[in-house]
Design an enzyme around this catalytic site. Sequence first.
Site, PDB file in Angstrom:
ATOM      1  N   GLU A   1      20.810  36.417  11.764  1.00  0.00           N
ATOM      2  CA  GLU A   1      20.536  36.076  10.368  1.00  0.00           C
ATOM      3  C   GLU A   1      19.884  37.262   9.659  1.00  0.00           C
ATOM      4  OE1 GLU A   1      18.505  32.412  11.254  1.00  0.00           O
ATOM      5  OE2 GLU A   1      20.430  31.558  11.853  1.00  0.00           O
TER       6      GLU A   1
ATOM      7  N   SER B   1      23.816  27.103  19.578  1.00  0.00           N
ATOM      8  CA  SER B   1      24.048  25.663  19.739  1.00  0.00           C
ATOM      9  C   SER B   1      23.758  25.159  21.153  1.00  0.00           C
ATOM     10  CB  SER B   1      25.483  25.305  19.339  1.00  0.00           C
ATOM     11  OG  SER B   1      25.705  25.613  17.973  1.00  0.00           O
TER      12      SER B   1
ATOM     13  N   HIS C   1      17.697  39.227  15.063  1.00  0.00           N
ATOM     14  CA  HIS C   1      18.459  37.978  14.991  1.00  0.00           C
ATOM     15  C   HIS C   1      19.637  38.174  14.024  1.00  0.00           C
ATOM     16  CE1 HIS C   1      19.538  33.848  14.122  1.00  0.00           C
ATOM     17  NE2 HIS C   1      18.954  33.529  15.258  1.00  0.00           N
TER      18      HIS C   1
ATOM     19  N   GLY D   1      17.771  27.282  18.695  1.00  0.00           N
ATOM     20  CA  GLY D   1      17.407  27.109  17.289  1.00  0.00           C
ATOM     21  C   GLY D   1      17.215  25.636  16.965  1.00  0.00           C
ATOM     22  N   GLY D   2      18.261  25.017  16.440  1.00  0.00           N
ATOM     23  CA  GLY D   2      18.182  23.634  15.970  1.00  0.00           C
ATOM     24  C   GLY D   2      17.519  22.667  16.939  1.00  0.00           C
TER      25      GLY D   2
ATOM     26  N   GLU E   1      23.828  36.045  21.528  1.00  0.00           N
ATOM     27  CA  GLU E   1      24.134  34.923  20.643  1.00  0.00           C
ATOM     28  C   GLU E   1      25.401  35.236  19.852  1.00  0.00           C
ATOM     29  OE1 GLU E   1      20.320  32.570  19.614  1.00  0.00           O
ATOM     30  OE2 GLU E   1      20.379  34.292  18.308  1.00  0.00           O
TER      31      GLU E   1
ATOM     32  N   ASN F   1      13.307  28.926  18.508  1.00  0.00           N
ATOM     33  CA  ASN F   1      13.243  29.644  17.233  1.00  0.00           C
ATOM     34  C   ASN F   1      13.234  28.606  16.117  1.00  0.00           C
ATOM     35  OD1 ASN F   1      13.667  31.206  14.968  1.00  0.00           O
ATOM     36  ND2 ASN F   1      15.734  31.875  15.544  1.00  0.00           N
ATOM     37  N   TRP F   2      12.058  28.397  15.542  1.00  0.00           N
ATOM     38  CA  TRP F   2      11.915  27.331  14.533  1.00  0.00           C
ATOM     39  C   TRP F   2      12.454  27.752  13.169  1.00  0.00           C
ATOM     40  CZ3 TRP F   2       6.221  25.209  15.573  1.00  0.00           C
ATOM     41  CH2 TRP F   2       6.188  24.681  16.872  1.00  0.00           C
ATOM     42  N   LYS F   3      12.781  29.024  13.029  1.00  0.00           N
ATOM     43  CA  LYS F   3      13.308  29.564  11.769  1.00  0.00           C
ATOM     44  C   LYS F   3      12.380  29.188  10.584  1.00  0.00           C
ATOM     45  CE  LYS F   3      17.873  29.733  13.769  1.00  0.00           C
ATOM     46  NZ  LYS F   3      19.321  29.732  13.613  1.00  0.00           N
TER      47      LYS F   3
ATOM     48  N   GLY G   1      24.173  27.603  15.108  1.00  0.00           N
ATOM     49  CA  GLY G   1      24.035  26.531  14.133  1.00  0.00           C
ATOM     50  C   GLY G   1      25.338  25.845  13.763  1.00  0.00           C
TER      51      GLY G   1
HETATM   52  P1  PGA Z   1      21.117  27.248  17.154  1.00  0.00           P
HETATM   53  O1  PGA Z   1      20.385  28.625  16.778  1.00  0.00           O
HETATM   54  O2  PGA Z   1      20.605  26.829  18.512  1.00  0.00           O
HETATM   55  O3  PGA Z   1      20.752  26.296  16.063  1.00  0.00           O
HETATM   56  O4  PGA Z   1      22.577  27.548  17.202  1.00  0.00           O
HETATM   57  C1  PGA Z   1      20.198  29.638  17.730  1.00  0.00           C
HETATM   58  C2  PGA Z   1      19.519  30.809  17.100  1.00  0.00           C
HETATM   59  O5  PGA Z   1      19.736  31.061  15.901  1.00  0.00           O
HETATM   60  O6  PGA Z   1      18.751  31.524  17.753  1.00  0.00           O
END
Ligand code: PGA
Length: 245
Positions: free
Chosen positions: A96, A207, A94, A228-229, A166, A9-11, A172
């Site tokens: 967010e 993470s 998600h 994500g990251g 998640e 997930n490149w956000k 994150g």
């Molecule tokens: P993260 O993000 O790996 O940076 O914790 C995961 C996600 O938001 O799907």
Amino acid sequence: MARPLVVGNWKMHGSRSEAVQLARQIRAQVAGFNSEVVVCPPFPFLTDVARELDGSNIGLGAQNIAIPASGAFTGEVAAEMVADVGCCYALVGHSERRTLLGESDQIIADKVVAAFRAGLVPILCIGETLDERQAGSTEAVIARQLDAVTSKLDLSVGCELVVAYEPVWAIGTGLTAELAQVDEVHEFVRTELGPWAQVSRILYGGSVKPDNAQALFALQNADGALVGGASLDEESFAAICRLAG
Ligand code: PGA
């Protein structure tokens, strides 16, 4: 076990040229891997990334979709539109979007239905906040989030569903849930899914890094990861994909 799936997930990161370059680098690194690999770039870069990944073993996903198929919905992007530019998957719900953009369980359930309508595999994200975990309501939250969706679906449609667990407090933050906590929730998710468990893969997200991925993938109920990251770094992402399969 189902075929492992790793989703990046490149956000809302990067430029068009960076997205294309990242796709190219990931493509070179994951060629021939057993696990299924999917990347979810920002909307404006989907077409360029699709072109870069053409003929590769990497799938394309959208980070969000709208509920309607078309119409006067300024700024929205329909599931049919992202399918049209090469997406096979869509992230839905998600955390967010749930917390920052106010998406309710109901909206998310309607987006899962929209994804199926467009022939996309929804990656339904669920998870509890730190307050909810500390209050002992993790299972109640997960059950509520899942039931909102499964009560709207007709299994006879026979589509695949991906559920990404998640914990919000692990996204994150560098914190990962303990393995026993992940396993417990994944087991609970599988039970809650009922008949949908047959056509579902359950991912862990929060993470995920190369140094914790192996232990996560060894869990009985983990079919892969939503990253994500670490998905913005081709070496880290490829290492996670290698460990998955
Ligand atoms: P993260 O993000 O790996 O940076 O914790 C995961 C996600 O938001 O799907």
